[in-house]
Scaffold this active site. Structure first.
Site, PDB file in Angstrom:
ATOM      1  N   ILE A  36       0.858  -1.194   0.000  1.00 57.14           N
ATOM      2  CA  ILE A  36       0.000   0.000   0.000  1.00 57.14           C
ATOM      3  C   ILE A  36       0.888   1.236   0.000  1.00 57.14           C
ATOM      4  O   ILE A  36       1.668   1.440   0.942  1.00 57.14           O
ATOM      5  CB  ILE A  36      -0.941  -0.001   1.221  1.00 57.14           C
ATOM      6  CG1 ILE A  36      -1.828  -1.246   1.206  1.00 57.14           C
ATOM      7  CG2 ILE A  36      -1.796   1.267   1.243  1.00 57.14           C
ATOM      8  CD1 ILE A  36      -2.687  -1.398  -0.027  1.00 57.14           C
ATOM      9  N   HIS A 117     -14.102   4.887  12.102  1.00 58.36           N
ATOM     10  CA  HIS A 117     -14.935   6.090  12.136  1.00 58.36           C
ATOM     11  C   HIS A 117     -14.277   7.241  11.389  1.00 58.36           C
ATOM     12  O   HIS A 117     -13.058   7.404  11.388  1.00 58.36           O
ATOM     13  CB  HIS A 117     -15.300   6.472  13.567  1.00 58.36           C
ATOM     14  CG  HIS A 117     -14.221   7.061  14.405  1.00 58.36           C
ATOM     15  ND1 HIS A 117     -14.008   8.431  14.510  1.00 58.36           N
ATOM     16  CD2 HIS A 117     -13.298   6.478  15.216  1.00 58.36           C
ATOM     17  CE1 HIS A 117     -13.006   8.656  15.349  1.00 58.36           C
ATOM     18  NE2 HIS A 117     -12.558   7.489  15.783  1.00 58.36           N
ATOM     19  N   GLU A 163     -18.941   8.490  15.978  1.00 62.75           N
ATOM     20  CA  GLU A 163     -18.267   7.586  16.911  1.00 62.75           C
ATOM     21  C   GLU A 163     -17.909   8.311  18.190  1.00 62.75           C
ATOM     22  O   GLU A 163     -18.002   7.749  19.285  1.00 62.75           O
ATOM     23  CB  GLU A 163     -17.007   7.004  16.255  1.00 62.75           C
ATOM     24  CG  GLU A 163     -16.316   5.905  17.048  1.00 62.75           C
ATOM     25  CD  GLU A 163     -15.219   6.396  17.986  1.00 62.75           C
ATOM     26  OE1 GLU A 163     -14.599   5.553  18.661  1.00 62.75           O
ATOM     27  OE2 GLU A 163     -14.975   7.623  18.035  1.00 62.75           O
ATOM     28  N   HIS A 281      -7.580  13.953  20.854  1.00 61.42           N
ATOM     29  CA  HIS A 281      -8.761  14.795  21.070  1.00 61.42           C
ATOM     30  C   HIS A 281      -8.401  16.259  21.294  1.00 61.42           C
ATOM     31  O   HIS A 281      -9.123  16.976  22.004  1.00 61.42           O
ATOM     32  CB  HIS A 281      -9.608  14.256  22.236  1.00 61.42           C
ATOM     33  CG  HIS A 281     -10.403  13.051  21.880  1.00 61.42           C
ATOM     34  ND1 HIS A 281     -11.340  12.493  22.720  1.00 61.42           N
ATOM     35  CD2 HIS A 281     -10.405  12.267  20.769  1.00 61.42           C
ATOM     36  CE1 HIS A 281     -11.891  11.434  22.139  1.00 61.42           C
ATOM     37  NE2 HIS A 281     -11.326  11.267  20.951  1.00 61.42           N
TER      38      HIS A 281
END
Length: 429
Positions: A36, A117, A163, A281
């Protein structure tokens, strides 16, 4: 990745337990997966970053950056020949979306599904969480099209919304599938955060998961070209709804807010005493928050797992497993049995013996595979190796043994103090 709802220790937690040995569906012989291109995966991440920058700095549920992210992924898949579906739901007063993509062909009653997600938190662009998993899955899906891959199983991919609001999108998808459609999904692999800047190489543990998850765990461990640890992700990501529905699950993860230990830094590199992802986050979860090596390794591992599990015209070899826990007391012998049936002729010269053992000093262990006629094959002797646990696969030349009958795994603890248990084991013919 969704915030903690229960304490998460990034630790080795081992295999699921069932009451009786089971013969799993015949797993296809591994096929050669393409490399990949890292540059392609990084290009997708640049797109996610640009989308967030143009839309208030995030790609969160209910925000324009999320829908723009979905439209970008959908356009690439449509152009590659996928059948795409946008599923709509409502969460926290806003409209959310899942994107489902089916590769034409394969057995519609035997679906292999991969997902992750697509949304970020509102605080930042979410390039690692979970642009990384979304981009890796996208590029693997595009590789399927480029290669003209025609697998035995039907391939399906999912990019989940909301999610970060407690797994809303994936839960909605699973719970709204008709029972017959849900039963056609035979395995689900989840990829949530695969490029953490101080990475670990974690594989979702099969412990506590539906029967069949151990095979997925073993496949993913083999696909990564580095030492791995098993981790219990619990209910923190989108595999949870599939597991609750009884679908075997697995996944890869490079770590979030938990701190990397000295032992992990010695094994994988990086910095001990620092979180796997210090920008988890936060607004700094940008394209600068990605470890290229981890992203490359995990993207290749996703492809390897898909090609291995999906099959491409190869003759299947049956796989049997027993995931019943068997204690290994100190200075004692433990045995676990698997009954093999409907396999013609002798066992192969490269019989795969997968073992999943918890033990506090694995050097104490001596392991033998006993054939149905009582012949013994030593696969591990005792040693000074003081590491914990043993999760690996041995190759046994059992070509002189009749395949059908009861095979036994014998594990001896030959030194004092340490104890453990057999979590599960498998035979791949």
């Amino acid at each position: 990745m969704s915030p903690k709802r229960t304490p998460l220790a990034v630790a080795i937690l081992l295999a699921t337990a069932v009451l009786t040995p089971t013969a799993a569906r015949a797993e296809p012989v591994a096929q050669a997966a393409p490399d990949i291109p890292l540059a392609n995966v990084q290009a997708h991440l640049e797109q996610f970053q640009a989308i967030a920058t143009a839309n208030g700095g995030n790609r969160a549920h209910g925000r324009p950056g999320y829908r723009a992210s979905l439209d970008f992924v959908k356009a690439r898949l449509d152009a590659a020949g996928y059948r795409t579906t946008v599923q709509q739901f409502t969460a926290s007063g806003a409209t959310g979306y899942n994107l489902i993509a089916d590769w034409p062909g394969g057995n519609p009653d035997d679906v292999l599904m991969l997902g992750g997600h697509l949304d970020s938190v509102s605080a930042g662009p979410g390039v690692n969480d979970n642009g990384s998993g979304s981009a890796g899955i996208l590029e693997v899906a595009l590789a399927v099209a480029r290669e003209g891959f025609q697998p035995q199983r039907h391939l399906r991919f999912g990019w989940w919304g909301a999610e970060e609001l407690n797994l809303v999108g994936s839960t909605y998808y699973v719970e709204n599938l008709p029972a017959a459609e849900r039963s056609r999904i035979k395995a689900y692999l989840n990829f949530d955060m695969i490029g953490s800047p101080n990475p670990g190489y974690f594989v979702y543990s099969a412990s506590g998961q539906p029967a069949g998850s151990l095979a997925l765990q073993e496949t993913l461990q083999a696909a990564l070209a580095v030492p791995t640890e098993l981790t219990s992700v619990g209910g923190r990501s989108d595999h949870a709804a599939f597991a609750r529905a009884g679908i075997p699950v697995g996944g890869l993860f490079t770590g979030a807010e938990v701190t990397k230990t000295s032992a992990q830094a010695q094994k994988w590199g990086g910095t001990a005493g620092v979180a796997f992802d210090r920008c988890y986050h936060r607004s700094c979860d940008t394209t600068a928050n990605i470890d290229a090596t981890a992203l490359d390794r995990n993207s290749d591992a996703i492809a390897q797992a898909l090609w291995t599990l999906a099959g491409a015209g190869a003759t299947p070899g049956p796989r049997f497993e027993n995931t019943t826990d068997v204690p290994i007391p100190d200075l004692s012998t433990a045995e676990s049995a698997i009954t093999v049936s409907a396999v013609p002729g002798n066992a192969p010269a490269a019989l795969g013996l997968g073992v999943d053992i918890t033990h506090t000093f694995r050097g104490d262990l001596v392991i033998d595979l006993l054939a149905p006629d009582g012949s013994s094959y030593r696969v591990k002797g005792s040693s000074a190796d003081g590491g914990d646990d043993l999760v690996t696969t041995y190759t046994v030349n059992a070509s002189t043994e009749v395949a059908n009958g009861t095979w036994r795994l014998r594990v001896q603890d030959v030194a004092r103090q340490d104890v453990g248990r057999i979590n599960g084991w498998s035979l791949q013919f």
